[in-house]
Design a protein around this motif. Sequence first.
Motif, PDB file in Angstrom:
ATOM      1  N   GLU A  88     -13.984  32.771  14.116  1.00  0.00           N
ATOM      2  CA  GLU A  88     -13.494  34.000  13.493  1.00  0.00           C
ATOM      3  C   GLU A  88     -12.754  34.870  14.503  1.00  0.00           C
ATOM      4  O   GLU A  88     -11.719  35.474  14.176  1.00  0.00           O
ATOM      5  CB  GLU A  88     -14.666  34.774  12.883  1.00  0.00           C
ATOM      6  CG  GLU A  88     -14.230  36.008  12.112  1.00  0.00           C
ATOM      7  CD  GLU A  88     -15.386  36.690  11.395  1.00  0.00           C
ATOM      8  OE1 GLU A  88     -15.123  37.687  10.693  1.00  0.00           O
ATOM      9  OE2 GLU A  88     -16.538  36.239  11.546  1.00  0.00           O
ATOM     10  N   GLU A  89     -13.260  34.908  15.722  1.00  0.00           N
ATOM     11  CA  GLU A  89     -12.616  35.720  16.761  1.00  0.00           C
ATOM     12  C   GLU A  89     -11.176  35.261  16.997  1.00  0.00           C
ATOM     13  O   GLU A  89     -10.232  36.078  17.028  1.00  0.00           O
ATOM     14  CB  GLU A  89     -13.420  35.623  18.062  1.00  0.00           C
ATOM     15  CG  GLU A  89     -12.794  36.375  19.230  1.00  0.00           C
ATOM     16  CD  GLU A  89     -13.531  36.148  20.542  1.00  0.00           C
ATOM     17  OE1 GLU A  89     -12.993  36.551  21.600  1.00  0.00           O
ATOM     18  OE2 GLU A  89     -14.634  35.555  20.501  1.00  0.00           O
ATOM     19  N   ASN A  95      -8.848  35.916  14.061  1.00  0.00           N
ATOM     20  CA  ASN A  95      -8.381  37.313  14.065  1.00  0.00           C
ATOM     21  C   ASN A  95      -7.240  37.507  15.047  1.00  0.00           C
ATOM     22  O   ASN A  95      -6.261  38.219  14.754  1.00  0.00           O
ATOM     23  CB  ASN A  95      -9.540  38.250  14.413  1.00  0.00           C
ATOM     24  CG  ASN A  95     -10.525  38.394  13.263  1.00  0.00           C
ATOM     25  OD1 ASN A  95     -10.150  38.273  12.103  1.00  0.00           O
ATOM     26  ND2 ASN A  95     -11.786  38.646  13.589  1.00  0.00           N
ATOM     27  N   HIS A  96      -7.362  36.876  16.242  1.00  0.00           N
ATOM     28  CA  HIS A  96      -6.277  36.965  17.229  1.00  0.00           C
ATOM     29  C   HIS A  96      -4.986  36.392  16.657  1.00  0.00           C
ATOM     30  O   HIS A  96      -3.902  36.959  16.830  1.00  0.00           O
ATOM     31  CB  HIS A  96      -6.655  36.202  18.504  1.00  0.00           C
ATOM     32  CG  HIS A  96      -7.734  36.867  19.310  1.00  0.00           C
ATOM     33  ND1 HIS A  96      -7.855  38.232  19.421  1.00  0.00           N
ATOM     34  CD2 HIS A  96      -8.749  36.335  20.072  1.00  0.00           C
ATOM     35  CE1 HIS A  96      -8.885  38.546  20.193  1.00  0.00           C
ATOM     36  NE2 HIS A  96      -9.455  37.395  20.598  1.00  0.00           N
ATOM     37  N   LYS A 140      -3.507  38.621  13.993  1.00  0.00           N
ATOM     38  CA  LYS A 140      -2.943  39.817  14.614  1.00  0.00           C
ATOM     39  C   LYS A 140      -1.589  39.517  15.239  1.00  0.00           C
ATOM     40  O   LYS A 140      -0.657  40.346  15.188  1.00  0.00           O
ATOM     41  CB  LYS A 140      -3.906  40.342  15.681  1.00  0.00           C
ATOM     42  CG  LYS A 140      -3.482  41.675  16.284  1.00  0.00           C
ATOM     43  CD  LYS A 140      -4.531  42.197  17.254  1.00  0.00           C
ATOM     44  CE  LYS A 140      -4.117  43.549  17.853  1.00  0.00           C
ATOM     45  NZ  LYS A 140      -5.136  44.070  18.791  1.00  0.00           N
ATOM     46  N   LYS A 156       0.890  37.876  11.174  1.00  0.00           N
ATOM     47  CA  LYS A 156       0.147  38.140   9.937  1.00  0.00           C
ATOM     48  C   LYS A 156       0.582  37.241   8.782  1.00  0.00           C
ATOM     49  O   LYS A 156      -0.063  37.227   7.728  1.00  0.00           O
ATOM     50  CB  LYS A 156       0.299  39.597   9.539  1.00  0.00           C
ATOM     51  CG  LYS A 156       1.714  40.006   9.178  1.00  0.00           C
ATOM     52  CD  LYS A 156       1.742  41.478   8.761  1.00  0.00           C
ATOM     53  CE  LYS A 156       3.140  41.934   8.371  1.00  0.00           C
ATOM     54  NZ  LYS A 156       3.146  43.348   7.954  1.00  0.00           N
ATOM     55  N   LYS A 162      -9.458  32.082   8.903  1.00  0.00           N
ATOM     56  CA  LYS A 162     -10.225  33.322   8.764  1.00  0.00           C
ATOM     57  C   LYS A 162     -10.974  33.336   7.419  1.00  0.00           C
ATOM     58  O   LYS A 162     -12.136  33.758   7.346  1.00  0.00           O
ATOM     59  CB  LYS A 162      -9.283  34.525   8.864  1.00  0.00           C
ATOM     60  CG  LYS A 162     -10.011  35.871   8.867  1.00  0.00           C
ATOM     61  CD  LYS A 162      -9.049  37.027   9.128  1.00  0.00           C
ATOM     62  CE  LYS A 162      -9.806  38.361   9.121  1.00  0.00           C
ATOM     63  NZ  LYS A 162      -8.912  39.505   9.405  1.00  0.00           N
TER      64      LYS A 162
END
Length: 325
Positions: free
Chosen positions: A23-24, A27-28, A31, A34, A43
Amino acid sequence: MMAIASTNLSYLYFLERKYSNAEEYANHAVKADKYNAKALVNKGNCFAVKNDLSSAKDLYLEALQGEADCIEAVYNLGLAYKKMEIYDKALLEFNKLKQMIPQNPDVEYQIASIYEKTEDLSNALKHFRQLITYVQTDPRLLAKLGALYVQQDDEPSAFQYYSESYRLFPADLEVVSWLAIYYANKQAYDKAVEYFQRASQLEPTDIKWLLLTAGCQRKAGSYKQAYDIYIRVHEIDPHNNDCIAYLVRICKDLNKKEEMQEYQLKLRALSQSTTTSETHAPVAYENPSTDLSSVVQHDTIHFRKQKKQRNTTEDFSDAGHELLP
């Protein structure tokens, strides 16, 4: 490059079931880009394993806005709808995917499974039969078809698929017991004995299979073989009422009067005792009017298939196949 690297790392961590790391990095990746459909799917999968299906669904939909033909997003969106029991939308997604990747076993399974869950057995059978043309030697799928035909009261078709399943994998107790009862109901006791003996090998700690075997031996007129099995069961469980009752009858058949009287006394003593043993299903074999299909209760046989090469989270069993990152 950052988005691609983070997407790949998220994928790898997900494969290793390190979901917080997956998940980390997802997210990167999101970001950094998108509109990255693969990152959004990753995700979404992380939310799915936490059973936050609503958030997962939204991310799959977002992925499809950026890449309308993203197979992973369509598949996982279908799974999310399925788990949320929104079956009409789930079918819509999987049928869409079927147009994109025809003759795909996983997609065909999902469609068949949804029809089964909605109790549309006619369409479920249609798609499971289509699926078997793709994976012709899958014994669990053959057993699934057998179970569905049982629900449709189509015994000849059920027998056909159960028999083929047994030929490929003779260690499925549900299949073995169904075939044993089938042959017993057809009064083909020699064949029934063969399958009940196989069931006893698969589940040696359950004496009901020995009692069922002995019952068929007695029905076939093989009194000595039946007697030997009853004696064996009595040695294992001296307080089994059914076994002692059968011994009384078989001793009468074999003209063993002294033994018959001995077992009659044991049966009387047990009947008077406050601690009687549990009643066993095989009593049906001593009552010719009893339908032997009631002897062993069959749960729905769930179809399990080997995992796909892609990463997933949901086991391919009664709930369906797994998520694709």
